[in-house]
Design an enzyme around this catalytic site. Structure first.
Site, PDB file in Angstrom:
ATOM      1  N   GLU A  56       0.789  -1.287   0.086  1.00  0.00           N
ATOM      2  CA  GLU A  56      -0.119   0.067  -0.049  1.00  0.00           C
ATOM      3  C   GLU A  56       1.069   1.146  -0.051  1.00  0.00           C
ATOM      4  O   GLU A  56       0.509   2.322  -0.581  1.00  0.00           O
ATOM      5  CB  GLU A  56      -1.118   0.115   1.089  1.00  0.00           C
ATOM      6  CG  GLU A  56      -1.662  -1.265   1.408  1.00  0.00           C
ATOM      7  CD  GLU A  56      -1.421  -2.320   2.027  1.00  0.00           C
ATOM      8  OE1 GLU A  56      -0.157  -2.580   1.982  1.00  0.00           O
ATOM      9  OE2 GLU A  56      -1.836  -3.002   3.118  1.00  0.00           O
ATOM     10  N   CYS A  88      -0.451   0.260   7.647  1.00  0.00           N
ATOM     11  CA  CYS A  88      -0.866   0.867   6.471  1.00  0.00           C
ATOM     12  C   CYS A  88      -2.182   1.550   6.318  1.00  0.00           C
ATOM     13  O   CYS A  88      -2.704   2.417   5.658  1.00  0.00           O
ATOM     14  CB  CYS A  88      -0.975  -0.295   5.485  1.00  0.00           C
ATOM     15  SG  CYS A  88       0.827  -0.892   4.923  1.00  0.00           S
ATOM     16  N   ALA A 166      17.612 -47.511  -7.309  1.00  0.00           N
ATOM     17  CA  ALA A 166      17.934 -48.862  -7.936  1.00  0.00           C
ATOM     18  C   ALA A 166      18.065 -49.928  -6.983  1.00  0.00           C
ATOM     19  O   ALA A 166      18.441 -49.565  -5.791  1.00  0.00           O
ATOM     20  CB  ALA A 166      18.902 -48.658  -8.966  1.00  0.00           C
ATOM     21  N   ARG A 187      12.965 -24.681  -4.071  1.00  0.00           N
ATOM     22  CA  ARG A 187      13.688 -24.544  -2.842  1.00  0.00           C
ATOM     23  C   ARG A 187      13.738 -23.005  -2.651  1.00  0.00           C
ATOM     24  O   ARG A 187      13.593 -22.668  -1.531  1.00  0.00           O
ATOM     25  CB  ARG A 187      15.040 -25.140  -3.018  1.00  0.00           C
ATOM     26  CG  ARG A 187      14.921 -26.511  -2.718  1.00  0.00           C
ATOM     27  CD  ARG A 187      16.492 -26.943  -2.518  1.00  0.00           C
ATOM     28  NE  ARG A 187      16.388 -28.428  -2.530  1.00  0.00           N
ATOM     29  CZ  ARG A 187      17.628 -29.089  -3.079  1.00  0.00           C
ATOM     30  NH1 ARG A 187      18.772 -28.632  -3.326  1.00  0.00           N
ATOM     31  NH2 ARG A 187      17.626 -30.319  -2.921  1.00  0.00           N
ATOM     32  N   THR A 199      18.578 -39.881   4.409  1.00  0.00           N
ATOM     33  CA  THR A 199      18.962 -39.343   3.357  1.00  0.00           C
ATOM     34  C   THR A 199      20.434 -38.717   3.334  1.00  0.00           C
ATOM     35  O   THR A 199      21.276 -38.803   2.477  1.00  0.00           O
ATOM     36  CB  THR A 199      17.925 -38.123   2.716  1.00  0.00           C
ATOM     37  OG1 THR A 199      16.846 -39.167   2.454  1.00  0.00           O
ATOM     38  CG2 THR A 199      18.317 -37.519   1.562  1.00  0.00           C
ATOM     39  N   LEU A 207      21.422 -29.669  -0.006  1.00  0.00           N
ATOM     40  CA  LEU A 207      20.123 -28.945   0.306  1.00  0.00           C
ATOM     41  C   LEU A 207      20.104 -27.526   0.166  1.00  0.00           C
ATOM     42  O   LEU A 207      19.255 -26.619   0.922  1.00  0.00           O
ATOM     43  CB  LEU A 207      19.492 -29.429   1.504  1.00  0.00           C
ATOM     44  CG  LEU A 207      19.375 -30.954   1.951  1.00  0.00           C
ATOM     45  CD1 LEU A 207      18.962 -31.114   3.359  1.00  0.00           C
ATOM     46  CD2 LEU A 207      18.297 -31.414   0.968  1.00  0.00           C
ATOM     47  N   GLY A 284      13.787 -38.451   3.233  1.00  0.00           N
ATOM     48  CA  GLY A 284      13.652 -39.720   2.193  1.00  0.00           C
ATOM     49  C   GLY A 284      12.347 -40.184   2.568  1.00  0.00           C
ATOM     50  O   GLY A 284      11.285 -39.788   3.092  1.00  0.00           O
ATOM     51  N   LEU A 287      10.856 -40.609   6.371  1.00  0.00           N
ATOM     52  CA  LEU A 287      10.278 -39.292   6.997  1.00  0.00           C
ATOM     53  C   LEU A 287       9.187 -39.083   6.200  1.00  0.00           C
ATOM     54  O   LEU A 287       8.232 -38.481   7.125  1.00  0.00           O
ATOM     55  CB  LEU A 287      11.549 -38.565   6.593  1.00  0.00           C
ATOM     56  CG  LEU A 287      11.243 -37.164   7.558  1.00  0.00           C
ATOM     57  CD1 LEU A 287      10.953 -37.386   9.166  1.00  0.00           C
ATOM     58  CD2 LEU A 287      12.324 -36.234   7.521  1.00  0.00           C
ATOM     59  N   GLY A 289       7.019 -40.700   4.849  1.00  0.00           N
ATOM     60  CA  GLY A 289       5.820 -41.539   5.132  1.00  0.00           C
ATOM     61  C   GLY A 289       5.485 -41.128   6.784  1.00  0.00           C
ATOM     62  O   GLY A 289       4.203 -41.072   6.971  1.00  0.00           O
TER      63      GLY A 289
HETATM   64  N1  NAP Z   1      13.681 -40.009  -4.804  1.00  0.00           N
HETATM   65  C1  NAP Z   1      13.450 -39.055  -3.877  1.00  0.00           C
HETATM   66  O1  NAP Z   1      12.760 -37.817  -3.916  1.00  0.00           O
HETATM   67  C2  NAP Z   1      14.407 -39.122  -2.602  1.00  0.00           C
HETATM   68  C3  NAP Z   1      14.361 -38.183  -1.845  1.00  0.00           C
HETATM   69  C4  NAP Z   1      15.343 -38.294  -0.726  1.00  0.00           C
HETATM   70  C5  NAP Z   1      15.904 -39.285  -0.316  1.00  0.00           C
HETATM   71  N2  NAP Z   1      15.802 -40.276  -1.121  1.00  0.00           N
HETATM   72  C6  NAP Z   1      16.533 -41.794  -0.802  1.00  0.00           C
HETATM   73  O2  NAP Z   1      16.144 -42.354   0.251  1.00  0.00           O
HETATM   74  C7  NAP Z   1      16.968 -43.024   1.025  1.00  0.00           C
HETATM   75  C8  NAP Z   1      16.981 -42.720   2.415  1.00  0.00           C
HETATM   76  O3  NAP Z   1      15.707 -42.779   2.969  1.00  0.00           O
HETATM   77  P1  NAP Z   1      15.302 -43.187   4.316  1.00  0.00           P
HETATM   78  O4  NAP Z   1      13.973 -43.394   4.457  1.00  0.00           O
HETATM   79  O5  NAP Z   1      16.412 -44.284   4.803  1.00  0.00           O
HETATM   80  O6  NAP Z   1      15.884 -42.071   5.208  1.00  0.00           O
HETATM   81  P2  NAP Z   1      14.916 -40.535   5.598  1.00  0.00           P
HETATM   82  O7  NAP Z   1      13.741 -40.800   5.339  1.00  0.00           O
HETATM   83  O8  NAP Z   1      15.808 -39.624   4.927  1.00  0.00           O
HETATM   84  O9  NAP Z   1      15.474 -40.547   7.123  1.00  0.00           O
HETATM   85  C9  NAP Z   1      14.674 -41.348   7.764  1.00  0.00           C
HETATM   86  C10 NAP Z   1      15.153 -41.348   9.168  1.00  0.00           C
HETATM   87  O10 NAP Z   1      14.902 -40.015   9.952  1.00  0.00           O
HETATM   88  C11 NAP Z   1      14.826 -40.101  11.170  1.00  0.00           C
HETATM   89  N3  NAP Z   1      13.682 -39.626  11.593  1.00  0.00           N
HETATM   90  C12 NAP Z   1      13.648 -38.841  13.003  1.00  0.00           C
HETATM   91  N4  NAP Z   1      12.570 -38.601  13.382  1.00  0.00           N
HETATM   92  C13 NAP Z   1      11.513 -39.483  12.653  1.00  0.00           C
HETATM   93  C14 NAP Z   1      10.193 -39.608  12.662  1.00  0.00           C
HETATM   94  N5  NAP Z   1       9.523 -38.916  13.714  1.00  0.00           N
HETATM   95  N6  NAP Z   1       9.860 -40.490  11.716  1.00  0.00           N
HETATM   96  C15 NAP Z   1      10.516 -41.023  10.828  1.00  0.00           C
HETATM   97  N7  NAP Z   1      11.739 -41.007  10.782  1.00  0.00           N
HETATM   98  C16 NAP Z   1      12.383 -39.902  11.574  1.00  0.00           C
HETATM   99  C17 NAP Z   1      15.070 -41.778  11.507  1.00  0.00           C
HETATM  100  O11 NAP Z   1      16.482 -41.838  11.888  1.00  0.00           O
HETATM  101  P3  NAP Z   1      16.709 -41.482  13.673  1.00  0.00           P
HETATM  102  O12 NAP Z   1      15.741 -42.580  14.308  1.00  0.00           O
HETATM  103  O13 NAP Z   1      18.076 -41.776  13.665  1.00  0.00           O
HETATM  104  O14 NAP Z   1      16.384 -40.181  13.656  1.00  0.00           O
HETATM  105  C18 NAP Z   1      14.816 -42.235  10.133  1.00  0.00           C
HETATM  106  O15 NAP Z   1      15.497 -43.621  10.005  1.00  0.00           O
HETATM  107  C19 NAP Z   1      18.168 -42.907   0.334  1.00  0.00           C
HETATM  108  O16 NAP Z   1      18.456 -43.777  -0.673  1.00  0.00           O
HETATM  109  C20 NAP Z   1      17.909 -41.551  -0.759  1.00  0.00           C
HETATM  110  O17 NAP Z   1      18.603 -41.711  -1.854  1.00  0.00           O
HETATM  111  C21 NAP Z   1      15.189 -40.269  -2.365  1.00  0.00           C
END
Ligand code: NAP
Length: 353
Positions: A56, A88, A166, A187, A199, A207, A284, A287, A289
């Site tokens: 404004e 304003c 993969a 981002r 991840t 990031l 990833g 998280l 999920g």
């Molecule tokens: N295609 C895509 O868009 C994409 C994007 C990102 C990653 N990725 C792939 O994903 C893979 C990794 O995925 P990931 O599932 O193993 O790891 P993630 O989802 O990145 O991290 C999971 C970790 O987060 C921590 N965490 C802390 N608080 C949490 C909560 N409330 N709920 C769930 N987790 C929590 C846990 O470890 P703690 O309990 O130790 O804290 C858990 O093991 C990699 O291979 C990467 O390349 C793909």
């Protein structure tokens, strides 16, 4: 010059507001068009950055004396408080504006009240013109102000068969450079980027928001947040470099859920306290999920590559769904081809009960 209708002027104000996306946080984006008493445009403005002049004020400065007796068209209720800038509402009254047309009321209790101040000064105030459109342009800020935690966009990349890597774990790159450039632009529009420690351990991502062609950093960097219950992020992880601010959010600092992991609702509330209004959840799968299972995702942006892997981890793990009746239904809002890939934007439908 031909006169402009209030409706047309509001459309223009919404366009102007969008120019501030990504740079106004923790403030909203706002656009303003000033018409003189004959309906001619005499001023235009938008809020460009937090601490800078409000829309404004920019429009009033352009209009000068021609604002007297005119109409101000604004996408958000004019503020009524003195923060880094003055109210304003008072500026509009002092300029002699006769009518103010507002798209959306201000939900922020600190700044709202502008409409009442204007009315009590004898200014005609009309609310709701192109309200839905203006609301959509400010959805992250409005949502976060109304409920007290940031707007969460989950972004992922996957093959057509939903794989995020993969079978041997390799995942760079699933999608095209064009899709990755698009992600860096995304981002640049948020205040924080969130990733799980899984991840960080697997991919060691930076990031940051960058120009992928020359690697240069965007001027404004989102806060990098690693959700890391027990502090497993390596000391030499790239997210700890000096390129942007980083918060390793541990359960000890944020609070723990029943499973002992970081309490995600508390994490979002803490981010809101730090002025974060929009976050990009970059995975990833585990998280993501957990965020979806807790109903904490507002928007999904999936980049789907026309490729098949047939094996390997999926883009989403354990979103609290065990049977088809519990599937998280989505409303598809956009499908755009980005290079060879598809960008699919969808909103989770609110579950009943
Ligand atoms: N295609 C895509 O868009 C994409 C994007 C990102 C990653 N990725 C792939 O994903 C893979 C990794 O995925 P990931 O599932 O193993 O790891 P993630 O989802 O990145 O991290 C999971 C970790 O987060 C921590 N965490 C802390 N608080 C949490 C909560 N409330 N709920 C769930 N987790 C929590 C846990 O470890 P703690 O309990 O130790 O804290 C858990 O093991 C990699 O291979 C990467 O390349 C793909």
């Amino acid at each position: 010059m031909a006169s402009v209708s209030v409706d047309e002027a509001m459309r223009r104000a919404i366009e102007l507001a969008a120019r501030g996306l990504g740079t106004t946080s923790p403030n909203p984006v706002v656009g303003c068009v000033l018409l003189d008493a004959d309906g001619q445009v005499v001023g235009e403005g938008f809020h460009a950055y937090a601490g800078g002049p409000h829309a404004e004020i920019v429009a009033l400065a352009q209009a000068g004396r021609r604002a007297k007796g005119g109409t101000a068209i604004v996408t958000l209720e004019p503020c009524d408080h003195t923060g880094r800038t003055g109210p304003c509402s008072t500026a509009l009254v002092q300029a002699g504006v006769a009518r103010v047309v507002i798209a959306v009321p201000d939900p922020n209790p600190v700044a709202s009240g502008g409409a009442a101040t204007l009315r009590s000064a004898g200014v005609q105030v009309d609310l709701g013109v192109r309200g839905e459109e203006a609301e959509a342009g400010n959805v992250a800020w409005l949502t976060s102000m109304r409920r007290g935690w940031p707007y969460v966009i989950w972004k992922y990349a996957a093959t057509l068969d939903g794989r995020s890597a993969a079978a041997d774990g390799t995942s760079m790159w699933i999608t095209s450079e064009a899709a990755r450039i698009d992600v860096h632009a995304l981002r640049g529009t948020v205040d924080a980027v969130i990733a799980g420690v899984g991840t960080v351990l697997a991919d060691d991502p930076r990031l940051t928001a960058r120009n992928l062609r020359d690697g240069s950093l965007a001027i404004r960097q989102p806060l990098r947040v690693v959700v890391d219950s027990s502090g497993r992020t390596p000391v030499d992880a790239r997210v700890r470099d000096g390129a942007a601010r980083t918060w390793i959010a541990t359960a000890a600092e944020v609070g723990a859920g029943k499973d002992g992991r970081v309490d995600l609702a508390a994490l979002l509330a803490a981010l809101h306290q730090r002025g974060v209004r929009a976050v990009l959840l970059e995975g990833g799968p585990r998280l993501a999920g957990a965020f979806l299972a807790a109903g904490l995702v507002d928007k999904i942006v999936g980049y789907v590559a026309p490729r098949l892997l047939g094996a390997g981890p999926t883009a989403l793990v354990d979103a609290g769904v065990t049977t088809i009746a519990e599937a998280i239904d989505l409303e598809l809002v956009d499908v755009t081809q980005v290079g060879p890939d598809l960008r699919i934007t969808a909103l989770p439908r609110k579950r009943e009960g």
